[in-house]
Enzyme design. Structure first.
Site, PDB file in Angstrom:
ATOM      1  N   GLU A  46      -7.981  30.063  11.582  1.00 33.53           N
ATOM      2  CA  GLU A  46      -8.539  29.264  12.672  1.00 33.53           C
ATOM      3  C   GLU A  46      -8.611  27.811  12.227  1.00 33.53           C
ATOM      4  OE1 GLU A  46     -12.922  28.539  14.706  1.00 33.53           O
ATOM      5  OE2 GLU A  46     -12.298  30.599  14.305  1.00 33.53           O
ATOM      6  N   GLU A  69     -15.308  20.491  17.034  1.00 33.52           N
ATOM      7  CA  GLU A  69     -16.482  21.231  17.473  1.00 33.52           C
ATOM      8  C   GLU A  69     -17.649  20.252  17.530  1.00 33.52           C
ATOM      9  OE1 GLU A  69     -16.879  25.658  16.173  1.00 33.52           O
ATOM     10  OE2 GLU A  69     -16.148  24.560  14.426  1.00 33.52           O
TER      11      GLU A  69
END
Length: 374
Positions: free
Chosen positions: A69, A74
């Site tokens: 990932e 974020e």
């Protein structure tokens, strides 16, 4: 002349508190190396978790985090002055590993306006940028084969979760993440690009195999035999096989360090239909030190999960070590679990003391099975 937006909102839909959306290019578009960027205006508020990220396109073969990932962006609601760039993968010790970088405004918040979030990805490294300024870089080492394979893109806004926590009285809805554009560039300077590494599932899977996991499964409960143990979290426990047991000759010993969240779960190779146990119980036998007052017990299915506090359920002593806990499966179903496709039949998370603080200790786990009701 317009932008995409993903809206998270409160809802009156039965058994749901919030709605939102994930956009993905899975099975539609993948890429390997180059530059990826998106111009985004972020939402804000406690419990809001927007992200622009990738997963390895071999996820159906190995699942997360073995697929790899890359978190291009974020942001955790309530701390809108900081954005994060991260990776997740399985290291050479078969453990979940990550590498986190942050970019923080001296003044202002990333939710105030549009910003350009990007990575530059090569066979040697990954670099993170905000508005063209680099703030994080990682070298792709030998145990990071996940980042030498193709990935697909994801945009989403989550509500709640282990990192941001839940919304509170300060949270405002609806919240929107505005996306002006997403662009992917090929690096024309790259030559002699290596082939994608051949996937070695045994090498790149996190956790202990079936031979270890079965130490905690009831010997006569054959439904859970194709199973492994997976650890996760900054305070995930050390897992080993113990000869102190109540069923058979072995159990699982989980050594929790305390001080942070974390736990482990038993994961089936293939999801199974356990709907006949709708009115039955989860049985588990535990030896827990006195300083641990509570645990989170979670079961997961494809498309849903249920999580309860162990403290809510009484136990009965079995011998000098173990206590038997009986938890109605209907309690998990009421929280969103689908018994028709169970793939995690037991997970033990976040040991806490009587004050609600994370704590540690040695925990024995044995004799897990589902029980039909009388």
């Amino acid at each position: 002349d317009s932008v995409l937006f993903i809206e998270a909102n409160e809802t009156q839909i039965e058994e749901l508190e919030y709605t939102s959306t994930k956009l993905t290019t899975e099975n539609l578009f993948t890429f390997r190396f180059g530059k990826v960027e998106a111009r985004i205006k972020l939402p804000y508020g406690q419990g809001i978790w927007p992200a622009f990220w990738t997963l390895g396109s071999n996820k159906p073969e190995i699942d997360w985090p073995g697929c790899g990932e890359i978190d291009i962006l974020e942001m955790i609601g309530g701390a809108e002055e900081t954005v994060h760039g991260n990776i997740h993968y399985v290291n050479s010790d078969h453990e979940h590993d990550e590498n986190l970088g942050t970019s923080t405004f001296v003044e202002g918040k990333y939710s105030d306006d549009y910003h350009l979030y990007s990575i530059e990805w090569s066979p040697a490294n990954i670099k993170w940028f905000v508005d063209g300024e680099s703030y994080h870089e990682i070298e792709i080492t030998d145990d990071m084969k996940e980042f030498l394979r193709s990935h697909y893109l994801i945009l989403n806004v989550a509500v709640g979760g282990y990192w941001p926590g839940s919304p509170d009285e300060t949270s405002v809805f609806p919240q929107k993440m505005y996306v002006d554009y997403v662009r992917v560039y090929r690096d024309t300077t790259l030559t002699n690009i290596p082939d994608e590494p051949v996937l070695d599932v045994d090498e790149e899977t996190m956790g202990l195999g079936s031979s270890s996991a079965l130490a905690a499964i009831n010997r006569d409960f054959t439904a859970f035999h194709n199973i492994k143990i997976v650890k996760y979290g900054p305070a995930s426990p050390d897992i080993s096989v113990s000869t102190v047991a109540i069923d058979g000759e072995t159990s699982i010993l989980a050594v929790y360090d305390g001080g942070n969240w974390g736990g482990f779960w038993f994961e089936l190779d293939v999801a199974i239909d356990m709907s006949q146990y709708h009115n039955g119980n989860l049985i588990v036998m535990l030896d827990v030190p006195e300083n641990i007052a509570d645990f989170e017990v979670k079961l997961e299915s494809t498309g849903g999960f249920g999580s309860v506090n162990l403290l809510n359920y009484s136990s009965e002593p079995v011998d000098n070590n173990f206590e038997k806990f009986t938890i109605p499966l209907a309690d998990f179903v009421a929280l969103g679990l689908y018994l028709e496709n169970i793939h995690i039949p037991f997970a033990l998370w976040n040991p806490k003391d009587s004050e609600g603080e994370y704590t540690g200790g040695n925990v024995l786990v044995d004799n897990i099975y589902f029980e039909l009701s009388d």
